[in-house]
Design a protein around this motif. Structure first.
Motif, PDB file in Angstrom:
ATOM      1  N   MET A 208       0.796  -1.196  -0.063  1.00 37.75           N
ATOM      2  CA  MET A 208       0.079  -0.050   0.049  1.00 37.75           C
ATOM      3  C   MET A 208       0.850   1.342  -0.020  1.00 37.75           C
ATOM      4  SD  MET A 208      -2.884   1.387   2.645  1.00 37.75           S
ATOM      5  CE  MET A 208      -1.407   1.993   4.046  1.00 37.75           C
TER       6      MET A 208
ATOM      7  N   GLY B  11      -5.712  -1.052  -3.490  1.00 38.93           N
ATOM      8  CA  GLY B  11      -5.257  -1.195  -1.742  1.00 38.93           C
ATOM      9  C   GLY B  11      -4.552   0.228  -1.411  1.00 38.93           C
ATOM     10  N   HIS B  12      -4.255   1.276  -2.386  1.00 39.14           N
ATOM     11  CA  HIS B  12      -3.478   2.454  -1.745  1.00 39.14           C
ATOM     12  C   HIS B  12      -4.329   3.265  -1.003  1.00 39.14           C
ATOM     13  CE1 HIS B  12      -0.128   1.050  -4.419  1.00 39.14           C
ATOM     14  NE2 HIS B  12      -1.019   1.196  -5.442  1.00 39.14           N
ATOM     15  N   GLN B  13      -3.908   4.139  -0.288  1.00 34.29           N
ATOM     16  CA  GLN B  13      -4.400   5.098   0.434  1.00 34.29           C
ATOM     17  C   GLN B  13      -4.349   6.290  -0.431  1.00 34.29           C
ATOM     18  OE1 GLN B  13      -3.068   5.709   4.583  1.00 34.29           O
ATOM     19  NE2 GLN B  13      -3.317   7.632   4.467  1.00 34.29           N
TER      20      GLN B  13
END
Length: 312
Positions: free
Chosen positions: A1, A25-27
């Motif tokens: 992430m 799934g990255h912020q």
């Protein structure tokens, strides 16, 4: 992430990029002026990027692995970004454009070769930047879009306190009504109605990219470590006659072309000057491009469907 900030990202391939980043799934933090909310799951900072104190305050103590800037149009905006994100990101990716190579927009490119050009043809490390031009004026900025992009790249290259890459996008098509520029619709509408299409006598080829492929390439670029400009275009350049032939095959009409003199306005994608770029560098870095002919018929079908009157 990863922690990724997207400036803009409210429509077309920018919006899709945000979706892809979240799905991976990255912020994600999206910065825009608030006219469009980002997808669920993304943090939203509402601020005008031209207001440096407000931008700096909005970013606050946040830090990002990557910033993807979809809406940097001037050297002034680039300089603000350099200061606002100093110490807050290790990598900065700007969405740029094939228009940086347009010889019609600056005498510095008057001797452009009539072959697909490589990135070094316009070197942002040496390109001049003039901060005192009226970049704040919307009409001026629109009229000098190509030069604004060139100078923005130059400032971020020379002054950015981070690793910087510029993705120079080809002409983006696909998505039906999502393709907000209406350039493909210009052709589908005229061909459907049997209207004339203004073209140059000897149009030169240009390059295209599907909006989904561009979004995926930007996702890929955010995770790489290359720097400098990168051309993004599908294989197989087309001229305006090639383009209208693809559309005519679906519409069932023969194109009616009206020739206009060199140097005068014609339909979108009819160019009387060199206007194609090479994608060799991206391939060397590991990206595999599609072929224009593989996706263009589908893009045309979407455009035709978008034009059909609603029955609801």
């Amino acid at each position: 992430m990863q922690r990724i900030c997207v400036i803009g990202g409210s429509r077309y391939f920018g919006k899709l990029l945000v979706d892809l980043l979240l799905a991976a799934g990255h912020q994600v933090t999206v910065i825009n002026r608030g006219s469009t909310r980002p997808p669920a799951g993304a943090e939203h900072l509402v601020v005008d990027r031209d207001d440096e104190p407000a931008l700096t305050a909005a970013v606050g103590s946040r830090a990002f692995d990557v910033v993807v800037d979809q809406v940097c149009y001037t050297p002034v905006q680039a300089a603000i970004a350099c200061r606002a994100f100093a110490g807050r990101t290790r990598r900065y990716v700007m969405t740029s454009t094939i228009e940086v190579y347009d010889p019609a927009t600056t005498p510095l490119l008057s001797a452009m070769p009539a072959v697909p050009v490589a990135e070094e043809t316009v070197d942002p490390a040496t390109w001049p930047a003039a901060m005192d031009l009226p970049w704040h004026d919307d009409a001026y900025r629109e009229a000098h879009y190509a030069e604004g992009k060139r100078q923005a790249e130059a400032v971020l290259t020379r002054e950015g306190p981070f690793a910087f890459a510029a993705v120079r996008s080809a002409h983006v098509l696909g998505g039906g009504a999502r393709e907000f520029t209406g350039r493909l619709a210009h052709y589908t509408d005229r061909l459907t109605r049997g209207e004339e299409i203004a073209v140059h006598a000897h149009p030169l080829p240009t390059v295209f990219v599907h909006y989904e492929e561009l979004a995926h390439l930007l996702l890929w670029a955010s995770a790489q470590d290359f720097t400098g400009p990168l051309n993004a275009c599908s294989d197989d350049p087309l001229d305006v006659h090639d383009l209208t032939a693809v559309i005519a095959a679906q519409v069932g009409r023969t194109p009616v072309h009206r020739t206009v003199p060199a140097g005068t306005q014609a339909s979108p994608f009819s160019f009387d000057r060199p206007y194609a770029m090479s994608n060799a560098r991206a391939k060397e870095l590991g990206w595999a491009f599609s072929r224009t002919g593989d996706w263009l018929p589908g893009a045309v079908a979407e455009a035709l469907t978008a034009e059909e009157p609603s029955t609801v």
